[in-house]
Every structure is written in structure tokens, then in C-alpha cells.
Design a protein around this motif. Structure first.
Motif, PDB file in Angstrom:
ATOM      1  N   HIS A  35       0.848  -1.199   0.000  1.00 16.94           N
ATOM      2  CA  HIS A  35       0.000   0.000   0.000  1.00 16.94           C
ATOM      3  C   HIS A  35       0.880   1.245   0.000  1.00 16.94           C
ATOM      4  O   HIS A  35       1.889   1.305   0.722  1.00 16.94           O
ATOM      5  CB  HIS A  35      -0.917  -0.008   1.227  1.00 16.94           C
ATOM      6  CG  HIS A  35      -1.961   1.073   1.178  1.00 16.94           C
ATOM      7  ND1 HIS A  35      -1.726   2.346   1.642  1.00 16.94           N
ATOM      8  CD2 HIS A  35      -3.229   1.059   0.698  1.00 16.94           C
ATOM      9  CE1 HIS A  35      -2.811   3.076   1.467  1.00 16.94           C
ATOM     10  NE2 HIS A  35      -3.737   2.322   0.888  1.00 16.94           N
TER      11      HIS A  35
ATOM     12  N   ARG B 225      -0.768  10.337   1.540  1.00 18.06           N
ATOM     13  CA  ARG B 225      -0.286  11.258   0.513  1.00 18.06           C
ATOM     14  C   ARG B 225      -0.288  12.684   1.070  1.00 18.06           C
ATOM     15  O   ARG B 225      -1.156  13.048   1.867  1.00 18.06           O
ATOM     16  CB  ARG B 225      -1.212  11.177  -0.700  1.00 18.06           C
ATOM     17  CG  ARG B 225      -0.913  12.179  -1.814  1.00 18.06           C
ATOM     18  CD  ARG B 225      -2.045  12.214  -2.830  1.00 18.06           C
ATOM     19  NE  ARG B 225      -2.307  10.912  -3.419  1.00 18.06           N
ATOM     20  CZ  ARG B 225      -3.344  10.648  -4.216  1.00 18.06           C
ATOM     21  NH1 ARG B 225      -4.242  11.613  -4.471  1.00 18.06           N
ATOM     22  NH2 ARG B 225      -3.499   9.446  -4.717  1.00 18.06           N
TER      23      ARG B 225
ATOM     24  N   ALA C  94      -5.351   8.829   0.754  1.00 20.23           N
ATOM     25  CA  ALA C  94      -6.116   8.997  -0.480  1.00 20.23           C
ATOM     26  C   ALA C  94      -6.605   7.656  -1.025  1.00 20.23           C
ATOM     27  O   ALA C  94      -7.696   7.560  -1.598  1.00 20.23           O
ATOM     28  CB  ALA C  94      -5.260   9.716  -1.521  1.00 20.23           C
ATOM     29  N   GLU C  95      -5.797   6.618  -0.855  1.00 21.17           N
ATOM     30  CA  GLU C  95      -6.173   5.277  -1.319  1.00 21.17           C
ATOM     31  C   GLU C  95      -6.504   4.415  -0.104  1.00 21.17           C
ATOM     32  O   GLU C  95      -5.666   4.239   0.778  1.00 21.17           O
ATOM     33  CB  GLU C  95      -5.027   4.647  -2.110  1.00 21.17           C
ATOM     34  CG  GLU C  95      -5.340   3.258  -2.643  1.00 21.17           C
ATOM     35  CD  GLU C  95      -4.187   2.672  -3.421  1.00 21.17           C
ATOM     36  OE1 GLU C  95      -3.965   1.434  -3.320  1.00 21.17           O
ATOM     37  OE2 GLU C  95      -3.494   3.430  -4.122  1.00 21.17           O
TER      38      GLU C  95
ATOM     39  N   ARG D  79     -12.652  11.521   2.624  1.00 23.26           N
ATOM     40  CA  ARG D  79     -12.958  12.217   1.372  1.00 23.26           C
ATOM     41  C   ARG D  79     -13.626  13.561   1.632  1.00 23.26           C
ATOM     42  O   ARG D  79     -13.319  14.561   0.962  1.00 23.26           O
ATOM     43  CB  ARG D  79     -13.836  11.325   0.486  1.00 23.26           C
ATOM     44  CG  ARG D  79     -13.084  10.134  -0.121  1.00 23.26           C
ATOM     45  CD  ARG D  79     -13.939   9.382  -1.103  1.00 23.26           C
ATOM     46  NE  ARG D  79     -14.969   8.606  -0.439  1.00 23.26           N
ATOM     47  CZ  ARG D  79     -14.831   7.334  -0.058  1.00 23.26           C
ATOM     48  NH1 ARG D  79     -13.687   6.698  -0.263  1.00 23.26           N
ATOM     49  NH2 ARG D  79     -15.825   6.697   0.527  1.00 23.26           N
TER      50      ARG D  79
END
Length: 399
Positions: free
Chosen positions: A171, A175, A269-270, A339
Motif C-alpha cells: 500500500h 499522501r 487517499a487510497e 474524502r
């Protein structure tokens, strides 16, 4: 029946909440913290009604509510001092079922430690996950003082989590969000002020009162990652915010350079594929680091901890099903908050003058025409409640 054993790596807010919640569920708890002492470091933390209800699970919610300092008005301003929108503390408390509480992080840590048995927290103990375990074997954590085998290991070791890297080495991790932050806690300035957050071009400032009479101030600005002031961070703040409205200059005048904390902001972010593997669970920044723009990082870590403890019934031989349920519950919710926080960050960090003017005009119009609309951004977040059966026997669920 043998008492189940959990090892928590990291004595931050999330790790200590998980330890306290599992202790109440009958688990034997060991918290391993690399720092030499649980010193009063850090700055302020904002606890909304969702985390207050979670803290009711360890009989701590009312202690936190009693520390609410914001009474009356406040809101959002421009650097020149014009109010873009106004907000009232009572309105927020009524909408979400609890006040917004700003307190020093060290105060919260002390409260959480008070809910743990003596000796549960071992400082000066760096820990490494050696084996995540499986249904047929315990997890194993190594330290300089020896190994710890456990039915459950909780990775609460923060944004640079070594536990996360051990579980999910492919992973990419958090970020950079494009901006850096400064935080400071000082004695209250002589002039009274209303709590506020001020938005400029690629810069924000917030000044909030604490119950103990001090002030928590924070700032953020668009900047390259890894930057540091050529002189000191107080001087950097003076250059960026010294001509903003009061009480900003008063706060800066009271700041000593060593007291300014600066950190780049990173976020997940992921999403991770899961918040668990084997007998190991991740929580807080280790699992879902987020921008601080909605003030929910610590709140979500507290939610994680209480939901995890709820899933782990005492005497469970294999926690696999419970940890899978924890992931199903927490991953979608926390990534939604990640988010939403990132979207707010993009709005705060606008640097184009026309875009900033349009943003401010829109906020002012909403404030005039629909003053309650700003609070809706916290719908689905601050109105969350933990599972009913999480609460201690005899405790009343808070509204």
C-alpha cells in the motif's frame, strides 16, 4: 475460562480508548508506547458529539462534555475581520446532541489513562509486529524486553504506522495534502474574542478557547512538503498572519518560538484493503489518516476503538469474524470522512483571487439566507452513535 489478552501498539488517543474499552469487556490489556513518558505534548483536539457518545462506553463522555468552553457565538471570518457566517454553540449542541469540546490533547490522554489498570501502559517500549497470527496461533510482538503473544494486537501507531506497513507492504500509505499546519496553546489574550476560523488565500487561522482559560490556535497554509522556516516558526506565522484581524496579532505576541508545532498534512487517499489481518486490527491514523479540516481525526479514532471493542466479545477464541465485522463497519465510514475532509481542504486552500472571492461570496450568501446550512456538512458524522450494547450495564445512552 482464560482471560483474552490484547497488546496495543501506541498510546495515543485511539490506542488508549481501545485499551480502556477492551478492559471493560474483560480483556487483559498491555499498551506499548515508544516515548519515554506520556508527557503533556501536542496541542488541542476537537471532540464532537459523535466521539462523546463513543466515550460514554467507558464512562468518560460526561467528563469531556464538562470541559466545553465555547458558549455563545462564533463563526467564519475573512483576514480583515468581516464575518462570513455565524454559528451558535447551542444550535450545534441541539442539532447533534452534544457540545463541541476543545481540550488539550494531554488532558484527554490523562482521562483515558485513568480508565486503565495500573501498569497497563508501558512507556519507553518500542514494539514491532513479528507475526500477525492466525486462527491456530496467537499474534506476536517483539520488544527489547522480550516477546508478547496475544489473542489480539491493535496497531494504533499513527500516520507512519509500522504495523500498517507490515500488514499491507504494497500500500502506498498517506499522501501529502498540499499544506502544512502550525498549532500552539497559550494563555488567553487580555482582549476577549469570539471563537473563529478565518479563511484567506491558501491560508487559514483558528482561535478557540479552552476550559482551563488557555487558547488553542491553529493555522494552515499551502506550502511544499518538508518545509521549515529559515529562522523560527513563530516568525513564519508573523509573516503569514501578522496583519490579520484581532485576536490573531495578540495570540502571536504571546507565542514563544519553541511552543509552535509544525506538521505537514497527509491523508489516506487510497483506502486500505481492510483494517485487519490475522489477529491484528488497525485504527485511527494508522488506518485512515485524514486532513484536519473537519476536526474528525481523533473523533474517528475514538469511534474505531469503541466499535472494535464492541465486536470482540470476551472469551472469543478466534477473532477473525469480529475483525472482519470491524472492517465492514469502519472502512466505508472513515473513508467517507477522509474524502469529505479532503474536499473541505481543497476549498480552504484555494489560492486564486477570483476563486477565493467566489468562495467567500457563496459562504456569506448561505450564511444570510440559510444560516443552518453550514452545519449540514457534519450530518452523518457528528450525529453518529455507537452500538447500543456497547454501553456499560446501567448506563443511559446520551441523546
Amino acid at each position: 475460562m482464560q482471560q483474552p489478552r490484547a497488546v496495543v501498539i501506541g498510546a495515543g488517543v485511539g490506542g488508549l480508548t481501545a485499551a480502556a474499552a477492551l478492559h471493560r469487556r474483560g480483556w487483559s490489556i498491555t499498551v506499548l508506547e515508544r516515548a519515554a513518558r506520556l508527557e503533556p505534548v501536542g496541542a488541542g483536539i476537537s471532540l464532537a458529539a459523535n466521539s462523546q457518545r463513543a466515550l460514554d462506553a467507558i464512562d468518560l463522555g460526561d467528563d469531556v462534555r464538562a470541559l466545553a468552553a465555547w458558549q455563545g457565538g462564533g463563526g467564519l471570518r475573512t483576514p480583515g475581520g468581516r464575518w462570513l457566517s455565524r454559528m451558535d454553540s447551542a444550535t450545534m449542541a441541539e442539532r447533534f446532541g452534544g457540545p463541541l469540546v476543545l481540550l488539550h490533547r494531554a488532558t484527554l490522554v490523562d482521562l483515558l489513562v485513568s480508565r486503565l489498570p495500573q501498569g497497563a501502559v508501558r512507556t519507553g517500549t518500542a514494539a514491532r509486529l513479528a507475526d500477525p497470527g492466525a486462527a491456530d496461533r496467537p499474534a506476536r510482538v517483539t520488544t527489547e524486553d522480550g516477546d508478547h503473544e496475544a489473542d489480539l494486537v491493535i496497531g494504533a501507531d499513527g500516520i507512519d504506522s509500522a504495523v500498517r506497513r507490515a500488514l499491507f507492504p504494497d500500500h502506498p500509505g498517506p499522501r501529502y495534502a498540499g499544506f502544512t499546519t502550525w498549532r500552539v496553546v497559550i494563555p488567553a489574550p487580555d482582549r476577549p474574542f469570539e471563537p473563529h476560523e478565518t479563511w484567506g488565500r491558501g491560508r487559514i487561522w483558528g482561535t478557540q478557547p479552552l476550559k482551563d482559560g488557555r487558547v488553542y490556535a491553529y493555522a494552515a497554509a499551502v506550502a511544499p512538503p518538508g518545509g521549515r522556516a529559515p529562522d523560527d516558526e513563530r516568525s513564519a506565522l508573523l509573516r503569514l498572519y501578522g496583519d490579520w484581524h484581532r485576536p490573531v496579532p495578540d495570540v502571536l505576541a504571546a507565542v514563544a518560538p519553541p511552543d509552535v508545532l509544525r506538521h505537514d498534512i497527509r491523508y489516506m487517499a487510497e483506502p486500505l484493503p481492510a483494517y485487519h489481518r490475522g489477529r491484528v486490527a488497525l485504527l485511527g491514523d494508522a488506518a485512515h489518516a485524514m486532513a484536519p479540516t473537519m476536526g474528525q481525526g481523533g473523533n474517528q479514532a475514538i469511534e474505531d476503538a469503541v466499535v472494535l471493542a464492541h465486536q470482540l466479545a470476551p472469551g472469543i477464541a478466534d477473532p477473525s469474524a469480529a475483525l472482519a465485522a470491524y472492517t465492514r463497519d469502519r472502512l466505508p465510514r472513515t473513508m467517507d470522512v477522509v474524502r469529505r475532509s479532503a474536499r473541505t481542504a481543497r476549498m480552504i486552500t484555494l489560492t486564486s483571487a477570483p476563486a477565493v472571492a467566489l468562495r467567500d461570496a457563496a459562504i456569506a450568501a448561505v450564511g444570510r439566507l440559510a444560516p443552518g446550512l453550514a452545519l449540514r456538512s457534519f450530518d452523518g458524522i457528528a450525529d453518529w452513535s455507537p452500538p447500543t450494547s456497547t454501553y456499560p450495564a446501567g448506563a443511559q445512552r446520551k441523546a
